[in-house]
Design an enzyme around this catalytic site. Structure first.
Site, PDB file in Angstrom:
ATOM      1  N   GLU A  56      -4.684   4.645  -6.373  1.00 50.88           N
ATOM      2  CA  GLU A  56      -5.596   5.181  -5.355  1.00 50.88           C
ATOM      3  C   GLU A  56      -5.878   6.658  -5.633  1.00 50.88           C
ATOM      4  OE1 GLU A  56      -4.779   3.127  -1.186  1.00 50.88           O
ATOM      5  OE2 GLU A  56      -2.957   4.097  -1.922  1.00 50.88           O
TER       6      GLU A  56
ATOM      7  N   ASP B   1       0.831  -1.202   0.000  1.00 52.78           N
ATOM      8  CA  ASP B   1       0.000   0.000   0.000  1.00 52.78           C
ATOM      9  C   ASP B   1       0.868   1.255   0.000  1.00 52.78           C
ATOM     10  OD1 ASP B   1      -2.285   1.481   0.068  1.00 52.78           O
ATOM     11  OD2 ASP B   1      -2.674   1.212   2.210  1.00 52.78           O
TER      12      ASP B   1
END
Length: 572
Positions: free
Chosen positions: A529, A474
Site C-alpha cells: 500500500e 490489512d
C-alpha cells in the site's frame, strides 16, 4: 505444588484451633507461661514463617509475599524480644529494641501492598489515590480522636519519644487498613480475597495497637496483656491470604468506580461527624485537622470522578449523535464509495480495486473515515453499514464485469464484524443478488483481528472462506501477529502497511522485504500500500512483491471515474 498447599491448609486449620484454645485459656484466666508467653509467640512466628515459605516455594507474586514475609518476621521478632525479656524478668522501657523491629516492619508491608497492586496500579484513575487518602485520613482521625486525649494526659509518665512511638502504631495501621480496603475494591471480585484478608488483619492491628497505646498512656501497660490476644490475627490472616487456593483465571481489573466512591464517602461522613462533635466534645486538634483534610480529599476525589464521568458522558453523547448522523447520511445518499486500483507490480495490469467509504455532507464538507468509523464500529450501525458497503461495491464491480473488465474487488471489514455469526450468510446473499463470483471478492481484516484468539472469529473466517471469498490481512506489520495464528486462518493475502512502504528507501526496506518473503513463504499474495513514485514501484518489483496500490498508480476514484480510468489505466 499440591503437597505444599495441602500442608499449608492443614497448618491453617491447626493454627485456627490453637488460636481458639488460646483465647479460651485467656477467658478462663489461665496464667501459665506456656499459654501467655510461648503459645502467643508460636501464634505470631509460625504464620509469619508460612508467608516467607510462600515466597520461597511459589514463584507467583514472589517479591510481594517476600516483602510481606520480611515485615511479619520483623514484627514477630519485636514480640519475641519483649516476651522473652519478660520471662527473664527484664524491665523494658519505651522505646526499646522491640519497637525498632515493629517500626521496621511497616515499610516492608507497604512495599508488599504496592507490589500486589502493580498489575493494575497504572490503570487506576487518579481519583482512586485521593479516595485512598480520604479513607486513610478518616480512619486516622477517628483512631487519633480515641487515643490522643489519653496520650496527652500521659498518666503513665511516658517520655515524649515514647508517646510519639506508641501513637504511631495505630495511625500507621489505619493507613494500611485504608490501602487494603481500596485494594479489595479496585482489584475486583477475583482479586479481592487477598486484600480483604489483609484488611481484616490490619483492622486487628488497629484494635490491638489502639488498646496497647491506651494501656501505655494510662500506666497499666504490661509486656503480656489480655489485649495481646488480638495480635495473632494479623499474621494468621496474612498466612491464609498467602496460601489460599488461587483461581486459574487472572484477577480482573475492576477499576474502583462506585466502590471506592462509597468507601471515601463513608470516611468523609466519619470525618464530618468528628468535626460536628468538636462543637460539644473536646476533640484533639490533630484529629480535627485530619478530619478536615479527609473531607477535602474526598471532595477533590469526588470532583475528579464527577469531571471524569461528565467527560465520558459528553463523549458518549457526541459519539451517539455522530452515529445518528452517519445513519441519516446513509439514508439520504450522502455516503459514497470510491475505488482505488490494485495493479500487478510485474506488468502494471489492473487486477482489482479496493472500495473506500467516503462521506461528504450536503454543505460540501468532507468527513474523513477516521473521524466517524471508530464510533460506528462501536455501535449497532456497523452491521448495516457493512452490508451497505458490500452491496454497493459488488453492484459496481458487477458493472465492470459486464463491460468485460473482470477484476477483483476488496472490501474492508471491521473487527466487530468478525463476531457476527450471520455475516457469511449476508455476504452470500449480496454475492447472489449482484451475480458476482465469490472468488473475485477479497474481504480485508486488520492484523489484530486476524490473530485474535476468539472462537467466533475463527468460525466466521472459515465460513467466509468456504463461500469462496478470499481474506486479506490489512496494515500488516503494525500489529503483533502470531505466525502460528496467521497460518491457522484461511488467509489469502497480506497487505504491507503504507508507513513501511513509504519509508522503504530509508530504514524500512528490510521490513518490507521480510514481509514479502514471509507472505510468499506462507503461500500468500502480497500487496504493498501507499506507492507514491516509480522508484518505490521498481523497488517492490525487485523484491518480488505481487500487487501494489497508491497515489502514484491512482488516487481513489468515484465509481463513474473508475470505470473511465479502467479504459485508460496509467501503467499499461
Amino acid at each position: 505444588m499440591v503437597p505444599h498447599r495441602q500442608l499449608a491448609r492443614a497448618a491453617m486449620i491447626a493454627s485456627g484451633t490453637i488460636i481458639a484454645a488460646y483465647w479460651a485459656a485467656l477467658v478462663f484466666g489461665v496464667e501459665s507461661p506456656l499459654v501467655t508467653h510461648w503459645t502467643y509467640l508460636v501464634l505470631l512466628t509460625v504464620p509469619s514463617l508460612a508467608v516467607v515459605a510462600r515466597a520461597v516455594l511459589v514463584a507467583d507474586d514472589r517479591l510481594a509475599w517476600g516483602a510481606l514475609g520480611i515485615g511479619l518476621v520483623a514484627w514477630s521478632f519485636g514480640s519475641i524480644w519483649q516476651v522473652i525479656g519478660n520471662l527473664h524478668g527484664v524491665t523494658l522501657t519505651f522505646p526499646n529494641v522491640a519497637d525498632g523491629f515493629w517500626l521496621a516492619s511497616y515499610p516492608f508491608v507497604f512495599v508488599a501492598c504496592g507490589l500486589f497492586a502493580r498489575p493494575w496500579l497504572r490503570r487506576t484513575p487518579k481519583a482512586v489515590a485521593l479516595e485512598t487518602l480520604a479513607v486513610a485520613l478518616g480512619a486516622t482521625a477517628l483512631a487519633s480522636a480515641a487515643v490522643v486525649p489519653w496520650v496527652n494526659e500521659n498518666a503513665g509518665a511516658m517520655s515524649e519519644l515514647a508517646r510519639v512511638v506508641n501513637l504511631y502504631y495505630p495511625l500507621a495501621d489505619c493507613g494500611l487498613l485504608a490501602v487494603a480496603i481500596i485494594g479489595a475494591i479496585v482489584a475486583g471480585r477475583r482479586g479481592a480475597h487477598t486484600w480483604m484478608l489483609l484488611a481484616a488483619g490490619a483492622l486487628a492491628l488497629v484494635i490491638g495497637d489502639g488498646l496497647w497505646t491506651l494501656a501505655a498512656a494510662n500506666g497499666t501497660w504490661q509486656p503480656v496483656m489480655g489485649s495481646n490476644a488480638i495480635f495473632p490475627l494479623w499474621p494468621a490472616l496474612a498466612a491464609v491470604a498467602a496460601w489460599r487456593p488461587r483461581s486459574v483465571a487472572r484477577p480482573s481489573f475492576f477499576g474502583g468506580g462506585a466502590g471506592t466512591h462509597a468507601a471515601a464517602l463513608i470516611a468523609a461522613c466519619t470525618s464530618i461527624g468528628l468535626l460536628i462533635a468538636n462543637e460539644w466534645l473536646s476533640i484533639p486538634a490533630a484529629s480535627v485537622i485530619l478530619a478536615a483534610l479527609g473531607v477535602l480529599a474526598t471532595a477533590q476525589g469526588t470532583g475528579r470522578a464527577l469531571a471524569f464521568s461528565l467527560r465520558n458522558s459528553l463523549e458518549v453523547a457526541r459519539e451517539r449523535d455522530l452515529v445518528d448522523d452517519v445513519r441519516d447520511a446513509m439514508d439520504n445518499g450522502e455516503l459514497d464509495l470510491y475505488f482505488q486500483p490494485l495493479v500487478n507490480v510485474a506488468d502494471g495490469q489492473v487486477v482489482g480495486a479496493e472500495a473506500l467509504l467516503r462521506w461528504r455532507r450536503p454543505d460540501g464538507v468532507f468527513v474523513p473515515p477516521d473521524a466517524f468509523l471508530p464510533a460506528v464500529e462501536r455501535s449497532d450501525l456497523m452491521g448495516p453499514l457493512t452490508d451497505w458497503v458490500i452491496d454497493r461495491a459488488l453492484a459496481a464491480a458487477s458493472g465492470w464485469h459486464r463491460s468485460g473488465r473482470r477484476i477483483g474487488l476488496s472490501v474492508n471489514l471491521a473487527t466487530g464484524n468478525l463476531t457476527e455469526a450471520d455475516l457469511p450468510g449476508r455476504v452470500l446473499t449480496a454475492l447472489r443478488r449482484n451475480e458476482f463470483p465469490a472468488h473475485r471478492l477479497t474481504l480485508e481484516i486488520t492484523e489484530t483481528a486476524a490473530v485474535e484468539d476468539n472462537a467466533m472469529t475463527g468460525h466466521v473466517l472459515r465460513a467466509l472462506r468456504e463461500l469462496g471469498v478470499e481474506l486479506s490481512v490489512d496494515d500488516f506489520g503494525t500489529g503483533h501477529s502470531s505466525l502460528m495464528r496467521l497460518a491457522d486462518f484461511p488467509i489469502s493475502e497480506l497487505k504491507v502497511d503504507r508507513t513501511f512502504v513509504a519509508g522503504m528507501h530509508d530504514a524500512e526496506r528490510p521490513i518490507v522485504a521480510t514481509s514479502i518473503q514471509l507472505g510468499q513463504t506462507l503461500g500468500l499474495r502480497v500487496v504493498a500500500e501507499g506507492v507514491e513514485d516509480q522508484r518505490t514501484l521498481d523497488a517492490l518489483e525487485a523484491l518480488g512483491c505481487d500487487l501494489a496500490q497508491g497515489y502514484f498508480i491512482s488516487r481513489p476514484l468515484s465509481a463513474v471515474e473508475f470505470a473511465g480510468w479502467l479504459n485508460h489505466p496509467a501503467l499499461v
